[in-house]
Motif scaffolding. Structure first.
Motif, PDB file in Angstrom:
ATOM      1  N   PRO A 140      49.406  75.760  69.103  1.00  0.00           N
ATOM      2  CA  PRO A 140      48.879  76.472  67.932  1.00  0.00           C
ATOM      3  C   PRO A 140      48.740  75.573  66.694  1.00  0.00           C
ATOM      4  O   PRO A 140      47.926  75.846  65.827  1.00  0.00           O
ATOM      5  CB  PRO A 140      49.923  77.572  67.681  1.00  0.00           C
ATOM      6  CG  PRO A 140      50.595  77.769  68.980  1.00  0.00           C
ATOM      7  CD  PRO A 140      50.604  76.426  69.653  1.00  0.00           C
ATOM      8  N   GLN A 141      49.534  74.515  66.630  1.00  0.00           N
ATOM      9  CA  GLN A 141      49.392  73.592  65.502  1.00  0.00           C
ATOM     10  C   GLN A 141      48.368  72.507  65.800  1.00  0.00           C
ATOM     11  O   GLN A 141      47.732  71.972  64.894  1.00  0.00           O
ATOM     12  CB  GLN A 141      50.740  72.938  65.185  1.00  0.00           C
ATOM     13  CG  GLN A 141      51.755  73.938  64.669  1.00  0.00           C
ATOM     14  CD  GLN A 141      53.074  73.279  64.319  1.00  0.00           C
ATOM     15  OE1 GLN A 141      53.133  72.378  63.502  1.00  0.00           O
ATOM     16  NE2 GLN A 141      54.146  73.745  64.949  1.00  0.00           N
ATOM     17  N   ALA A 142      48.209  72.166  67.083  1.00  0.00           N
ATOM     18  CA  ALA A 142      47.297  71.080  67.449  1.00  0.00           C
ATOM     19  C   ALA A 142      45.843  71.556  67.470  1.00  0.00           C
ATOM     20  O   ALA A 142      44.942  70.815  67.073  1.00  0.00           O
ATOM     21  CB  ALA A 142      47.686  70.509  68.811  1.00  0.00           C
ATOM     22  N   ILE A 143      45.607  72.794  67.897  1.00  0.00           N
ATOM     23  CA  ILE A 143      44.229  73.270  68.082  1.00  0.00           C
ATOM     24  C   ILE A 143      43.413  73.227  66.784  1.00  0.00           C
ATOM     25  O   ILE A 143      42.271  72.749  66.792  1.00  0.00           O
ATOM     26  CB  ILE A 143      44.221  74.667  68.751  1.00  0.00           C
ATOM     27  CG1 ILE A 143      44.618  74.505  70.221  1.00  0.00           C
ATOM     28  CG2 ILE A 143      42.846  75.322  68.653  1.00  0.00           C
ATOM     29  CD1 ILE A 143      44.824  75.812  70.965  1.00  0.00           C
ATOM     30  N   PRO A 144      43.945  73.696  65.653  1.00  0.00           N
ATOM     31  CA  PRO A 144      43.136  73.578  64.430  1.00  0.00           C
ATOM     32  C   PRO A 144      42.750  72.133  64.102  1.00  0.00           C
ATOM     33  O   PRO A 144      41.690  71.885  63.537  1.00  0.00           O
ATOM     34  CB  PRO A 144      44.067  74.153  63.347  1.00  0.00           C
ATOM     35  CG  PRO A 144      45.002  75.039  64.076  1.00  0.00           C
ATOM     36  CD  PRO A 144      45.210  74.408  65.418  1.00  0.00           C
ATOM     37  N   GLU A 145      43.623  71.189  64.492  1.00  0.00           N
ATOM     38  CA  GLU A 145      43.312  69.780  64.267  1.00  0.00           C
ATOM     39  C   GLU A 145      42.147  69.304  65.134  1.00  0.00           C
ATOM     40  O   GLU A 145      41.406  68.394  64.766  1.00  0.00           O
ATOM     41  CB  GLU A 145      44.538  68.909  64.589  1.00  0.00           C
ATOM     42  CG  GLU A 145      45.680  69.030  63.601  1.00  0.00           C
ATOM     43  CD  GLU A 145      45.298  68.505  62.228  1.00  0.00           C
ATOM     44  OE1 GLU A 145      44.468  67.578  62.140  1.00  0.00           O
ATOM     45  OE2 GLU A 145      45.814  69.059  61.232  1.00  0.00           O
ATOM     46  N   MET A 146      42.022  69.906  66.311  1.00  0.00           N
ATOM     47  CA  MET A 146      40.968  69.477  67.244  1.00  0.00           C
ATOM     48  C   MET A 146      39.607  70.010  66.830  1.00  0.00           C
ATOM     49  O   MET A 146      38.577  69.435  67.182  1.00  0.00           O
ATOM     50  CB  MET A 146      41.238  70.028  68.656  1.00  0.00           C
ATOM     51  CG  MET A 146      42.577  69.711  69.234  1.00  0.00           C
ATOM     52  SD  MET A 146      42.792  70.705  70.748  1.00  0.00           S
ATOM     53  CE  MET A 146      44.545  70.471  71.028  1.00  0.00           C
ATOM     54  N   MET A 147      39.604  71.129  66.121  1.00  0.00           N
ATOM     55  CA  MET A 147      38.368  71.880  65.953  1.00  0.00           C
ATOM     56  C   MET A 147      37.208  71.106  65.316  1.00  0.00           C
ATOM     57  O   MET A 147      36.076  71.208  65.815  1.00  0.00           O
ATOM     58  CB  MET A 147      38.634  73.186  65.193  1.00  0.00           C
ATOM     59  CG  MET A 147      39.341  74.239  66.016  1.00  0.00           C
ATOM     60  SD  MET A 147      38.621  74.483  67.640  1.00  0.00           S
ATOM     61  CE  MET A 147      37.039  75.165  67.172  1.00  0.00           C
ATOM     62  N   PRO A 148      37.425  70.358  64.246  1.00  0.00           N
ATOM     63  CA  PRO A 148      36.265  69.649  63.685  1.00  0.00           C
ATOM     64  C   PRO A 148      35.602  68.725  64.712  1.00  0.00           C
ATOM     65  O   PRO A 148      34.369  68.713  64.826  1.00  0.00           O
ATOM     66  CB  PRO A 148      36.872  68.845  62.531  1.00  0.00           C
ATOM     67  CG  PRO A 148      38.111  69.590  62.156  1.00  0.00           C
ATOM     68  CD  PRO A 148      38.639  70.161  63.440  1.00  0.00           C
ATOM     69  N   THR A 149      36.407  67.993  65.467  1.00  0.00           N
ATOM     70  CA  THR A 149      35.838  67.098  66.470  1.00  0.00           C
ATOM     71  C   THR A 149      35.201  67.895  67.607  1.00  0.00           C
ATOM     72  O   THR A 149      34.158  67.502  68.135  1.00  0.00           O
ATOM     73  CB  THR A 149      36.917  66.150  67.037  1.00  0.00           C
ATOM     74  OG1 THR A 149      37.763  65.752  65.982  1.00  0.00           O
ATOM     75  CG2 THR A 149      36.291  64.943  67.687  1.00  0.00           C
ATOM     76  N   PHE A 150      35.834  68.984  67.997  1.00  0.00           N
ATOM     77  CA  PHE A 150      35.232  69.842  69.023  1.00  0.00           C
ATOM     78  C   PHE A 150      33.871  70.345  68.564  1.00  0.00           C
ATOM     79  O   PHE A 150      32.934  70.448  69.365  1.00  0.00           O
ATOM     80  CB  PHE A 150      36.145  71.040  69.317  1.00  0.00           C
ATOM     81  CG  PHE A 150      37.144  70.780  70.404  1.00  0.00           C
ATOM     82  CD1 PHE A 150      37.286  69.517  70.969  1.00  0.00           C
ATOM     83  CD2 PHE A 150      37.936  71.807  70.890  1.00  0.00           C
ATOM     84  CE1 PHE A 150      38.207  69.273  71.966  1.00  0.00           C
ATOM     85  CE2 PHE A 150      38.864  71.570  71.893  1.00  0.00           C
ATOM     86  CZ  PHE A 150      38.998  70.308  72.435  1.00  0.00           C
TER      87      PHE A 150
END
Ligand SMILES: Nc1ncnc2c1ncn2[C@@H]1O[C@H](COP(=O)(O)OP(=O)(O)OP(=O)(O)O)[C@@H](O)[C@H]1O
Ligand SMILES: [Mg+2]
Lengths: 223, 265
Positions: A140-150
């Motif tokens: 849950p903390q890592a996913i928001p970090e991935m989103m811009p690159t995704f």
């Protein structure tokens, strides 16, 4: 021919492009999580397989991967008595997904590793199992970090779908090529196609932004 | 405070424990005991191994030699016949349930509301029902004076409030031993008091064992049954607070206390 008469076949093609993009992005996202987490696994088999997948699919071109899945795999299947002939849609979606998944896997790995180790320690102190620690604390903390690159990868994926026209899939690029062959009206056709891809990219970007905001909504609380 | 010190039933026991980071010996055959219900404060210079002791107990750091006992059972080992084998994850999980830890940097879960920070582990780890966990969570928030913050996220709270949530979160798991690693060191001076007050109220609980690392010497003197002065990975001196603070025997202890109590000299 009137340029408006191009719109119907182009729209048909665009619809195929949309489907290809959506399916392969979702499947690619799945691959990204499976192999990104696989690369972080302590199981040497899972880890080795994930590393191999990521390196191979990032180190070769999508076009070669596509041709390999569509043309080479059926022949190899035949040799061992398996029917590995896929319809172009399936081959296209799989190739796109595996390709984008390999890039996504590195994003997942990086974001998971970027979660502060203090979070890991707090979860351990509260006696979470390693699985629950992953699902409830780390991801849950890592996913928001991935989103811009995704988001960038998804748009990249949309643009890459044009390649599948080369295995005679009737996507937007394929239809455009057909019409151009027929009418020789390159300027109109390609201008229309340009704007259609651009429009789809805008919509996709907006969707990814919404998703990004949704998965990271706790960050914005009270701000 | 109580006289638990006199009973011979240590809930925590370090038996010649060695901890190294590379060539650097951090704990040097440490012998250390804490009795049930005892409130012990560890003081000592930076790098003397204070945090390491707590982190070993919380199973965040492995040991290189010796045995650590919690409640009479080896923490990092499992009994196999007469000998000791390295602990399995299952054993560690069982042992961990007796301990709770409060971190210097709070380490709250930023993606969960305050109340959720308190209920997540009881629900996910202990299998408590959500309703029950929320009830207990609200009780704990009341205890630390934060009922009105239940639905906020950690980043919306002050440091002092966050640390009070950190204490409540550890208590929600009903540990027998609470470990505090410099719980007020990251706080602005004006927020230290509210956190110390919460810890002070816990110190009144007879059954709870507390192991506290702090630089708040006056507070340590008030709440501790015993003070341990750590130096270079060993206990250089220990005793009742009044002994250590008024009449330390060791030169090292005297020098350390002088440095922290009147830093301007
Ligand atoms: N993960 C690590 N890797 C290498 N060295 C470490 C590690 N953790 C701690 N150390 C070293 O071990 C020694 C003891 O560390 P510890 O954190 O226990 O000290 P401390 O008494 O808590 O000090 P402080 O008052 O600064 O918090 C220090 O010299 C520190 O540099
Ligand atoms: Mg420390």
């Amino acid at each position: 021919m009137e340029w408006t008469s191009y719109l119907a076949p182009l729209s048909q093609g665009a619809w195929v492009t949309v489907q290809l993009t959506v399916y392969s992005t979702i499947l690619g996202g799945l691959c990204a999580f499976v192999f990104g987490l696989g690369k972080l696994s302590h199981n040497p088999l899972l880890k080795g397989f994930s590393v191999a997948y990521i390196e191979i699919f990032r180190g070769t071109s999508l076009l070669v991967q596509l041709f390999w899945i569509y043309f080479a795999l059926p022949i190899m299947g035949q040799a061992i008595g398996l029917d590995l002939r896929f319809p172009p849609v399936v081959a296209g979606v799989v190739a796109l997904a595996l390709n984008i998944g390999a890039y996504g896997a590195e994003v997942v790995r990086g974001a998971v590793q970027a979660v502060p180790k203090e979070q890991y320690e707090a979860a351990t102190a509260l006696n979470f199992t390693s699985r629950k620690r992953l699902w409830r604390i780390t991801l849950p903390q890592a996913i928001p970090e991935m989103m811009p690159t995704f988001g960038n990868l998804a748009v990249q994926n949309l643009k890459d779908t044009a390649l599948v026209s080369l295995i005679s899939l009737g996507d937007l690029a394929f239809r455009a090529e057909q019409i151009r062959n027929f009418t020789q009206d390159s300027v109109t056709v390609y201008t229309l196609v340009l704007f259609m891809y651009f429009g789809m990219a805008l919509v996709l970007t907006a969707c990814m932004k919404l998703l990004e905001r949704y998965v990271g909504r706790w960050r914005a609380a009270g701000r | 405070m109580n006289d638990a010190t006199n009973t011979r039933d240590p809930i925590i026991k370090f038996d010649k424990v060695v901890k190294r980071f590379g060539d650097h010996v951090v704990l040097d055959e440490l012998d250390f005991e804490v009795q049930r219900g005892e409130k012990v404060t560890i003081i000592g210079p930076s790098g003397s191994g204070k945090s390491t002791v707590l982190r070993i107990l919380m199973t965040l750091e492995e040991i290189n030699d010796g045995v650590v006992y919690v409640g009479g059972e080896p923490l990092w080992h499992q009994r196999k016949g007469d000998s000791l084998a390295p602990a399995s994850e299952q054993h560690l999980r069982q042992m961990r349930s007796q301990l709770g830890m409060v971190f210097q940097q709070f380490n709250l879960f930023p993606h969960m509301t305050v109340l959720r920070n308190l209920t997540e582990a009881p629900v996910q780890v202990l299998g408590v029902s959500k309703a029950e966990a929320r009830k207990r969570g609200m009780e704990l928030l009341e205890m630390v004076g934060l009922t009105d913050q239940a639905n906020k996220y950690p980043h919306q709270l002050s440091g002092g409030q966050q640390q009070r949530v950190g204490i409540a979160r550890a208590l929600a798991m009903r540990p027998k031993v609470m470990l505090f690693d410099e719980p007020t060191s990251a706080l602005d001076p004006e927020l230290v008091g509210e956190v110390l007050n919460v810890i002070r109220s816990l110190a009144d609980e007879h059954d709870l064992t507390m192991l506290l690392v702090t630089h708040e010497m006056h507070f340590a003197r008030q709440v501790s049954d015993r003070i341990c002065f750590f130096d270079q990975g060993r206990i250089k001196e220990q005793g009742k607070p009044e002994e250590i603070f008024t009449a330390p025997k060791e030169e090292r202890t005297r020098a350390f206390l002088k440095a922290v109590l009147d830093p301007d000299d």
